[in-house]
Design a protein around this motif. Structure first.
Motif, short mmCIF file in Angstrom:
data_model
loop_
_atom_site.label_atom_id
_atom_site.label_comp_id
_atom_site.label_asym_id
_atom_site.label_seq_id
_atom_site.Cartn_x
_atom_site.Cartn_y
_atom_site.Cartn_z
N ALA A 187 50.49 44.51 42.35
CA ALA A 187 50.02 45.09 43.61
C ALA A 187 49.97 43.99 44.67
O ALA A 187 50.17 42.81 44.38
N ASP A 188 49.67 44.37 45.89
CA ASP A 188 49.53 43.36 46.95
C ASP A 188 48.34 42.44 46.68
O ASP A 188 48.42 41.23 46.92
N PHE A 189 47.26 43.01 46.18
CA PHE A 189 46.07 42.24 45.84
C PHE A 189 45.56 42.68 44.47
O PHE A 189 45.67 43.86 44.11
N VAL A 190 44.98 41.74 43.73
CA VAL A 190 44.23 42.07 42.53
C VAL A 190 42.82 41.50 42.69
O VAL A 190 42.66 40.30 42.93
N VAL A 191 41.84 42.36 42.57
CA VAL A 191 40.43 41.98 42.67
C VAL A 191 39.86 41.94 41.26
O VAL A 191 39.93 42.94 40.53
N GLY A 192 39.31 40.79 40.85
CA GLY A 192 38.80 40.64 39.49
C GLY A 192 37.36 40.20 39.46
O GLY A 192 36.97 39.26 40.16
N ASP A 193 36.55 40.87 38.64
CA ASP A 193 35.15 40.47 38.45
C ASP A 193 34.75 40.51 36.97
O ASP A 193 33.61 40.73 36.64
N ARG A 194 35.76 40.35 36.11
CA ARG A 194 35.52 40.35 34.67
C ARG A 194 34.75 41.60 34.25
O ARG A 194 33.71 41.54 33.61
N ASP A 195 35.30 42.73 34.67
CA ASP A 195 34.73 44.03 34.32
C ASP A 195 33.28 44.17 34.77
O ASP A 195 32.42 44.68 34.04
N GLY A 196 33.02 43.73 35.99
CA GLY A 196 31.70 43.90 36.58
C GLY A 196 30.66 42.89 36.16
O GLY A 196 29.49 43.01 36.55
N SER A 197 31.06 41.85 35.44
CA SER A 197 30.07 40.88 34.93
C SER A 197 29.83 39.71 35.88
O SER A 197 28.84 38.99 35.73
N THR A 198 30.71 39.50 36.87
CA THR A 198 30.54 38.33 37.76
C THR A 198 30.21 38.73 39.20
O THR A 198 29.91 37.86 40.02
N ALA A 199 30.27 40.01 39.50
CA ALA A 199 29.89 40.50 40.83
C ALA A 199 29.42 41.94 40.68
O ALA A 199 29.87 42.66 39.77
N ALA A 200 28.52 42.36 41.55
CA ALA A 200 28.08 43.75 41.54
C ALA A 200 29.27 44.65 41.85
O ALA A 200 30.14 44.31 42.65
N ALA A 201 29.29 45.82 41.22
CA ALA A 201 30.38 46.76 41.45
C ALA A 201 30.49 47.11 42.93
O ALA A 201 31.60 47.30 43.45
N LEU A 229 36.19 30.08 36.75
CA LEU A 229 35.41 29.79 37.95
C LEU A 229 34.53 30.97 38.37
O LEU A 229 33.47 30.76 38.95
N VAL A 230 34.93 32.19 38.08
CA VAL A 230 34.02 33.31 38.34
C VAL A 230 33.08 33.52 37.15
O VAL A 230 31.91 33.88 37.33
N ARG A 231 33.58 33.31 35.95
CA ARG A 231 32.72 33.46 34.77
C ARG A 231 31.54 32.50 34.83
O ARG A 231 30.40 32.87 34.54
N ARG A 232 31.80 31.26 35.22
CA ARG A 232 30.79 30.23 35.19
C ARG A 232 29.76 30.38 36.31
O ARG A 232 28.58 30.07 36.12
N TYR A 233 30.20 30.86 37.48
CA TYR A 233 29.32 30.84 38.64
C TYR A 233 28.88 32.22 39.12
O TYR A 233 28.03 32.32 40.00
N GLY A 234 29.43 33.27 38.55
CA GLY A 234 29.01 34.61 38.93
C GLY A 234 27.82 35.07 38.10
O GLY A 234 27.85 35.02 36.86
N ALA A 235 26.76 35.51 38.76
CA ALA A 235 25.56 36.03 38.09
C ALA A 235 24.95 37.08 39.01
O ALA A 235 23.99 36.80 39.74
N PRO A 236 25.55 38.28 39.06
CA PRO A 236 25.10 39.27 40.04
C PRO A 236 23.64 39.66 39.92
O PRO A 236 23.01 39.99 40.92
N GLN A 237 23.07 39.56 38.72
CA GLN A 237 21.66 39.87 38.56
C GLN A 237 20.77 38.86 39.29
O GLN A 237 19.61 39.14 39.57
N GLN A 238 21.34 37.70 39.62
CA GLN A 238 20.64 36.68 40.41
C GLN A 238 21.15 36.65 41.86
O GLN A 238 20.88 35.70 42.59
N HIS A 239 21.87 37.68 42.26
CA HIS A 239 22.47 37.78 43.60
C HIS A 239 23.48 36.67 43.85
O HIS A 239 23.61 36.16 44.96
#
Length: 288
Positions: A187-201, A229-239
């Motif tokens: 696609a033109d863009f791919v948005v990834g958040d490791r199935d919702g684990s690194t950013a809020a849906a 880099l998203v796995r290590r630093y993404g923690a949506p429960q901590q905003h």
């Protein structure tokens, strides 16, 4: 103001809640690389021109981290345990991941230190030493991750939340040794958040819908979910929201010559629109 803990990493501190990083656009090939084959082949493994696409961001107060070293020398988007021990002529003395999902990429030649290009060409005709890889980790991986962590921590401390976009590009058609889906048209863009684990849906949805509203095709978590880099630093429960954003290279460059094409300027305008949207967004106020 530029802050740097390594000549191979650029860090521009910001004052907003938004942080961008580009781990794969580096073009400075260190003298000790001693790779086999043609430089032109390795150049095609770069996230070419991604740093230029976002060069407007620091002036808007966005934190920016950029690798000057090439990803084929060391991939900052991999953990230091993602090591292909077959590269060495001696025993690697540190931990090696046992996660089969992670090690699947290593078997493709895409671990912390790449063994092959996206097309399967060998990068080395020699064995690496433990000392040289340890030096790459110290000079590249550690300062890069320190800068990203510092940028996100500063944004979060000031605003109570952080939004981190991990910036990448991808070929129009997946190469044979690049993903688990060789030959797939991206696609033109791919948005990834490791199935919702690194950013809020809600944050990922905002990014997807904004890009779709600009007329782009957007895929979500396929074929790229986001890596270290998203796995290590993404923690949506901590905003703390981290999203990997892949851009199709056909939108802005010739994939054979690496030359920027006429699509670059309109794409950059679209990215400016996305960044402005993110700067105006408090994820805590978004509906679930």
């Amino acid at each position: 103001m530029t802050s740097s803990v390594s000549p191979l990493v650029r860090y521009l501190p910001g004052h907003t809640a938004l942080v961008l990083d580009s781990p794969h656009s580096g073009t400075r090939y260190p003298d000790d690389f001693a790779f086999a084959g043609e430089l032109a082949t390795l150049r095609r493994t770069e996230d070419t021109h991604v740093d230029k696409l976002y060069d407007f961001a620091p002036a808007l107060g966005v934190g920016w981290v950029e690798a000057f070293f090439p990803r084929s020398y060391l991939d900052a988007n991999r953990d230091t345990t993602e090591v292909d021990v077959s590269l060495f002529g001696e025993t690697w003395p540190h931990a090696v991941s046992e996660d089969p999902r992670v090690m699947g990429k290593v078997r493709l030649g895409k671990g912390l230190i790449w063994r092959t290009t996206d097309d399967g060409a060998a990068i080395y005709t020699r064995k690496l030493t433990v000392a040289e890889v340890q030096a790459r980790i110290a000079q590249c991986w550690q300062p890069y991750h320190a800068a990203v962590a510092q940028a996100i921590d500063a944004a979060h401390a000031k605003h109570g939340y952080s939004i981190h976009i991990n910036c990448h590009s991808m070929p129009a058609i997946a190469s044979g040794n690049a993903t688990d889906f060789p030959g797939e048209a991206h696609a033109d863009f791919v948005v990834g958040d490791r199935d919702g684990s690194t950013a809020a849906a809600s944050m990922s949805r905002l990014v997807c819908e904004h890009l779709k509203g600009l007329g782009y095709s957007v895929a979500y978590n396929h074929p790229y979910k986001g890596v270290e880099l998203v796995r290590r630093y993404g923690a949506p429960q901590q905003h703390r929201h981290s999203i990997q954003l892949e851009i199709n290279r056909k939108l802005y460059m010739d994939e054979k010559t690496l030359e920027i094409n006429t699509g670059f300027a309109p794409l950059q305008t679209s990215l400016q629109s996305l960044v402005q949207q993110l700067l105006a967004t408090d994820p805590r106020a978004l509906p679930a």
